[in-house]
Write an enzyme that holds these catalytic residues in place. Structure first.
Site, PDB file in Angstrom:
ATOM      1  N   LYS A  21       0.665 -30.439  20.039  1.00 52.47           N
ATOM      2  CA  LYS A  21      -0.936 -30.236  19.852  1.00 52.47           C
ATOM      3  C   LYS A  21      -1.752 -30.529  21.188  1.00 52.47           C
ATOM      4  O   LYS A  21      -2.685 -29.765  21.239  1.00 52.47           O
ATOM      5  CB  LYS A  21      -1.132 -31.684  18.990  1.00 52.47           C
ATOM      6  CG  LYS A  21      -0.545 -31.599  17.691  1.00 52.47           C
ATOM      7  CD  LYS A  21      -1.018 -32.896  16.855  1.00 52.47           C
ATOM      8  CE  LYS A  21      -0.586 -34.300  17.426  1.00 52.47           C
ATOM      9  NZ  LYS A  21       0.971 -34.445  17.572  1.00 52.47           N
ATOM     10  N   ARG A  96      -5.497 -38.998  11.435  1.00 58.27           N
ATOM     11  CA  ARG A  96      -4.178 -39.110  10.887  1.00 58.27           C
ATOM     12  C   ARG A  96      -3.700 -39.857   9.579  1.00 58.27           C
ATOM     13  O   ARG A  96      -2.679 -40.220   9.447  1.00 58.27           O
ATOM     14  CB  ARG A  96      -3.507 -39.781  12.051  1.00 58.27           C
ATOM     15  CG  ARG A  96      -3.338 -39.267  13.191  1.00 58.27           C
ATOM     16  CD  ARG A  96      -2.225 -39.723  14.117  1.00 58.27           C
ATOM     17  NE  ARG A  96      -2.487 -39.401  15.399  1.00 58.27           N
ATOM     18  CZ  ARG A  96      -1.554 -39.383  16.380  1.00 58.27           C
ATOM     19  NH1 ARG A  96      -0.240 -39.526  16.117  1.00 58.27           N
ATOM     20  NH2 ARG A  96      -1.782 -38.759  17.516  1.00 58.27           N
ATOM     21  N   ARG A 134       9.867 -33.895  27.662  1.00 53.30           N
ATOM     22  CA  ARG A 134       8.540 -33.936  28.233  1.00 53.30           C
ATOM     23  C   ARG A 134       8.264 -34.633  29.490  1.00 53.30           C
ATOM     24  O   ARG A 134       8.646 -36.014  29.401  1.00 53.30           O
ATOM     25  CB  ARG A 134       7.591 -34.513  27.192  1.00 53.30           C
ATOM     26  CG  ARG A 134       5.998 -34.537  27.405  1.00 53.30           C
ATOM     27  CD  ARG A 134       4.998 -34.811  26.509  1.00 53.30           C
ATOM     28  NE  ARG A 134       5.550 -36.067  25.667  1.00 53.30           N
ATOM     29  CZ  ARG A 134       5.046 -36.067  24.411  1.00 53.30           C
ATOM     30  NH1 ARG A 134       3.932 -35.124  24.031  1.00 53.30           N
ATOM     31  NH2 ARG A 134       5.175 -36.936  23.852  1.00 53.30           N
ATOM     32  N   ARG A 169       6.565 -40.296  29.397  1.00 53.63           N
ATOM     33  CA  ARG A 169       5.541 -41.575  28.950  1.00 53.63           C
ATOM     34  C   ARG A 169       6.321 -42.460  28.076  1.00 53.63           C
ATOM     35  O   ARG A 169       7.666 -42.524  27.716  1.00 53.63           O
ATOM     36  CB  ARG A 169       5.017 -40.543  27.242  1.00 53.63           C
ATOM     37  CG  ARG A 169       3.656 -40.317  27.640  1.00 53.63           C
ATOM     38  CD  ARG A 169       2.902 -39.525  26.627  1.00 53.63           C
ATOM     39  NE  ARG A 169       2.953 -39.820  25.166  1.00 53.63           N
ATOM     40  CZ  ARG A 169       2.531 -39.358  24.038  1.00 53.63           C
ATOM     41  NH1 ARG A 169       2.113 -37.929  24.423  1.00 53.63           N
ATOM     42  NH2 ARG A 169       2.695 -39.528  22.862  1.00 53.63           N
ATOM     43  N   ARG A 180       7.585 -42.816  15.250  1.00 57.10           N
ATOM     44  CA  ARG A 180       6.485 -41.877  15.225  1.00 57.10           C
ATOM     45  C   ARG A 180       6.583 -41.071  14.368  1.00 57.10           C
ATOM     46  O   ARG A 180       5.625 -40.710  13.630  1.00 57.10           O
ATOM     47  CB  ARG A 180       6.087 -41.588  16.702  1.00 57.10           C
ATOM     48  CG  ARG A 180       5.318 -42.457  17.716  1.00 57.10           C
ATOM     49  CD  ARG A 180       5.515 -42.101  19.151  1.00 57.10           C
ATOM     50  NE  ARG A 180       5.162 -40.972  19.760  1.00 57.10           N
ATOM     51  CZ  ARG A 180       5.599 -40.289  20.585  1.00 57.10           C
ATOM     52  NH1 ARG A 180       6.469 -40.783  21.272  1.00 57.10           N
ATOM     53  NH2 ARG A 180       5.003 -38.909  20.625  1.00 57.10           N
TER      54      ARG A 180
HETATM   55  P1  AP5 Z   1       2.902 -31.768  23.394  1.00 57.99           P
HETATM   56  O1  AP5 Z   1       1.852 -30.493  23.468  1.00 57.99           O
HETATM   57  O2  AP5 Z   1       2.864 -32.899  24.171  1.00 57.99           O
HETATM   58  O3  AP5 Z   1       3.069 -32.163  21.714  1.00 57.99           O
HETATM   59  P2  AP5 Z   1       1.993 -33.327  21.000  1.00 57.99           P
HETATM   60  O4  AP5 Z   1       2.192 -32.755  19.677  1.00 57.99           O
HETATM   61  O5  AP5 Z   1       0.861 -33.335  21.748  1.00 57.99           O
HETATM   62  O6  AP5 Z   1       2.916 -34.441  21.017  1.00 57.99           O
HETATM   63  P3  AP5 Z   1       2.602 -35.910  20.969  1.00 57.99           P
HETATM   64  O7  AP5 Z   1       4.087 -36.708  21.395  1.00 57.99           O
HETATM   65  O8  AP5 Z   1       1.667 -36.391  22.105  1.00 57.99           O
HETATM   66  O9  AP5 Z   1       2.157 -36.535  19.677  1.00 57.99           O
HETATM   67  P4  AP5 Z   1       1.954 -37.708  19.119  1.00 57.99           P
HETATM   68  O10 AP5 Z   1       1.114 -37.481  18.074  1.00 57.99           O
HETATM   69  O11 AP5 Z   1       3.056 -38.508  18.809  1.00 57.99           O
HETATM   70  O12 AP5 Z   1       1.306 -38.622  20.218  1.00 57.99           O
HETATM   71  P5  AP5 Z   1      -0.436 -39.018  20.547  1.00 57.99           P
HETATM   72  O13 AP5 Z   1      -0.379 -38.904  22.093  1.00 57.99           O
HETATM   73  O14 AP5 Z   1      -1.305 -38.173  19.876  1.00 57.99           O
HETATM   74  O15 AP5 Z   1       4.194 -30.995  23.420  1.00 57.99           O
HETATM   75  C1  AP5 Z   1       5.667 -31.981  23.564  1.00 57.99           C
HETATM   76  C2  AP5 Z   1       6.518 -31.313  24.509  1.00 57.99           C
HETATM   77  O16 AP5 Z   1       6.783 -29.923  24.076  1.00 57.99           O
HETATM   78  C3  AP5 Z   1       6.010 -30.966  25.589  1.00 57.99           C
HETATM   79  O17 AP5 Z   1       6.957 -31.144  26.797  1.00 57.99           O
HETATM   80  C4  AP5 Z   1       5.470 -29.587  25.873  1.00 57.99           C
HETATM   81  O18 AP5 Z   1       5.684 -28.666  27.131  1.00 57.99           O
HETATM   82  C5  AP5 Z   1       6.669 -28.840  24.820  1.00 57.99           C
HETATM   83  N1  AP5 Z   1       6.024 -27.660  23.970  1.00 57.99           N
HETATM   84  C6  AP5 Z   1       4.837 -27.586  23.567  1.00 57.99           C
HETATM   85  N2  AP5 Z   1       4.797 -26.763  22.872  1.00 57.99           N
HETATM   86  C7  AP5 Z   1       5.922 -25.891  22.875  1.00 57.99           C
HETATM   87  C8  AP5 Z   1       6.541 -24.724  22.471  1.00 57.99           C
HETATM   88  N3  AP5 Z   1       5.774 -24.007  21.341  1.00 57.99           N
HETATM   89  N4  AP5 Z   1       7.653 -24.356  22.839  1.00 57.99           N
HETATM   90  C9  AP5 Z   1       8.481 -25.117  23.493  1.00 57.99           C
HETATM   91  N5  AP5 Z   1       8.052 -26.297  23.934  1.00 57.99           N
HETATM   92  C10 AP5 Z   1       6.775 -26.885  23.773  1.00 57.99           C
HETATM   93  O19 AP5 Z   1      -0.572 -40.409  20.009  1.00 57.99           O
HETATM   94  C11 AP5 Z   1       0.175 -41.652  20.776  1.00 57.99           C
HETATM   95  C12 AP5 Z   1       0.081 -42.821  20.058  1.00 57.99           C
HETATM   96  O20 AP5 Z   1      -1.310 -43.215  20.013  1.00 57.99           O
HETATM   97  C13 AP5 Z   1       0.314 -42.889  18.668  1.00 57.99           C
HETATM   98  O21 AP5 Z   1       1.971 -43.065  18.239  1.00 57.99           O
HETATM   99  C14 AP5 Z   1      -0.611 -44.035  18.040  1.00 57.99           C
HETATM  100  O22 AP5 Z   1       0.014 -45.162  18.425  1.00 57.99           O
HETATM  101  C15 AP5 Z   1      -1.717 -43.801  18.635  1.00 57.99           C
HETATM  102  N6  AP5 Z   1      -2.906 -42.806  18.181  1.00 57.99           N
HETATM  103  C16 AP5 Z   1      -3.140 -41.660  18.636  1.00 57.99           C
HETATM  104  N7  AP5 Z   1      -4.089 -40.933  17.685  1.00 57.99           N
HETATM  105  C17 AP5 Z   1      -4.113 -42.005  16.601  1.00 57.99           C
HETATM  106  C18 AP5 Z   1      -4.824 -41.917  15.446  1.00 57.99           C
HETATM  107  N8  AP5 Z   1      -5.717 -40.794  15.138  1.00 57.99           N
HETATM  108  N9  AP5 Z   1      -4.995 -42.900  14.564  1.00 57.99           N
HETATM  109  C19 AP5 Z   1      -4.118 -43.945  14.935  1.00 57.99           C
HETATM  110  N10 AP5 Z   1      -3.371 -44.195  15.991  1.00 57.99           N
HETATM  111  C20 AP5 Z   1      -3.387 -43.131  16.565  1.00 57.99           C
END
Ligand code: AP5
Length: 228
Positions: A21, A96, A134, A169, A180
């Site tokens: 994402k 979410r 990552r 991270r 998660r």
């Molecule tokens: P990346 O693009 O970083 O993936 P992502 O989907 O953004 O993964 P996240 O781990 O950031 O998602 P998340 O939802 O767990 O965390 P968030 O920060 O939102 O890609 C991942 C890796 O793969 C990278 O190394 C990239 O280079 C590689 N890659 C990407 N595409 C690829 C491809 N096609 N092929 C190969 N490699 C690839 O949330 C963190 C925390 O915040 C949550 O746990 C929660 O506590 C809180 N939070 C955030 N939003 C909310 C909400 N709306 N409500 C409540 N709590 C929330």
């Protein structure tokens, strides 16, 4: 400036942790010249800068649990009220829960905007490898993957000045990742039905290369269904 009759665009990039994402939000933002907001990044910034919001969300992020809806929705509303989001936004990581989805629907309707949701679908067995590989630059925030999107050589300049300073991270630890993914399956995946019923959803294969996924998302946004 928005053209007469043009509607603000609300594009949601939806998917499990590690689906890509954040990576795609940056690419799509550049291609469409539309700002992106990552709720996870906003929470991490507040955590690192020890703000009041940061202190309130720390226990949830450290366990891989969702931040409560009231806090999250208030933060998103405050952010999207800023003039820089008048033309729309790409949302990475929001909504979410059903309550967050309802709040977003209200925001879209209040702004007479249009909503499109892209579901980046990735097999669960790929997610852990993606997240474990990552690395993120502490200075400019750029995200890499040790195997699939390797970081530049240590000599390569960081746009924030000096050289990149790469770190993993804090919530990218195996036990927290597992939670998660569990939280996603229990609390977030049910939104797929909700979006399908509203005819907002376009599904994209997230197992392709980063560039191919970006292309599929942009195609999906052109062809996909959208709701007023
Ligand atoms: P990346 O693009 O970083 O993936 P992502 O989907 O953004 O993964 P996240 O781990 O950031 O998602 P998340 O939802 O767990 O965390 P968030 O920060 O939102 O890609 C991942 C890796 O793969 C990278 O190394 C990239 O280079 C590689 N890659 C990407 N595409 C690829 C491809 N096609 N092929 C190969 N490699 C690839 O949330 C963190 C925390 O915040 C949550 O746990 C929660 O506590 C809180 N939070 C955030 N939003 C909310 C909400 N709306 N409500 C409540 N709590 C929330």
């Amino acid at each position: 400036m928005m053209e007469a009759g043009e509607k603000a665009r609300y594009i949601v990039l939806f998917g499990p942790p590690g689906a890509g994402k954040g990576t795609q939000a940056k690419n799509v933002s550049k291609a469409l010249d539309l700002p992106s907001v990552s709720t996870g990044e906003v929470f991490r910034w507040n955590l690192n800068n020890k703000t009041e919001l940061g202190r309130s969300v720390e226990e949830f992020l450290s366990k891989g649990e969702l931040v409560p809806d009231d806090l999250t929705i208030r933060m998103v509303r405050d952010t999207l009220d800023k003039p820089c989001y008048a033309k729309g936004v790409i949302l990475d990581g929001f909504p979410r829960t059903l309550e967050q989805a309802a709040a977003l629907a209200a925001i879209v309707s209040e702004n007479d905007g249009r909503l499109q949701v892209i579901f980046i679908k990735v097999d669960e067995n790929v997610l852990v490898e993606r997240i474990m590989g990552r690395v993120v630059c502490r200075k400019c925030g750029k995200v890499y993957h040790r195997k699939y999107n390797p970081p530049p050589s240590p000599q390569a300049p960081c746009k924030a000045g000096g050289m990149h300073d790469l770190e993993q991270r804090k919530d990218d630890e195996e036990e927290i990742i597992t939670n998660r993914i569990r939280v996603y399956n229990n609390q977030t995946a049910p939104l797929i039905d909700y979006f399908e019923r509203g005819a907002y959803l376009t599904v994209v294969d997230g197992c392709l290369t980063i560039e191919e996924v970006s292309g599929a998302i942009l195609d999906g946004l052109l062809e996909g269904t959208e709701a007023a």
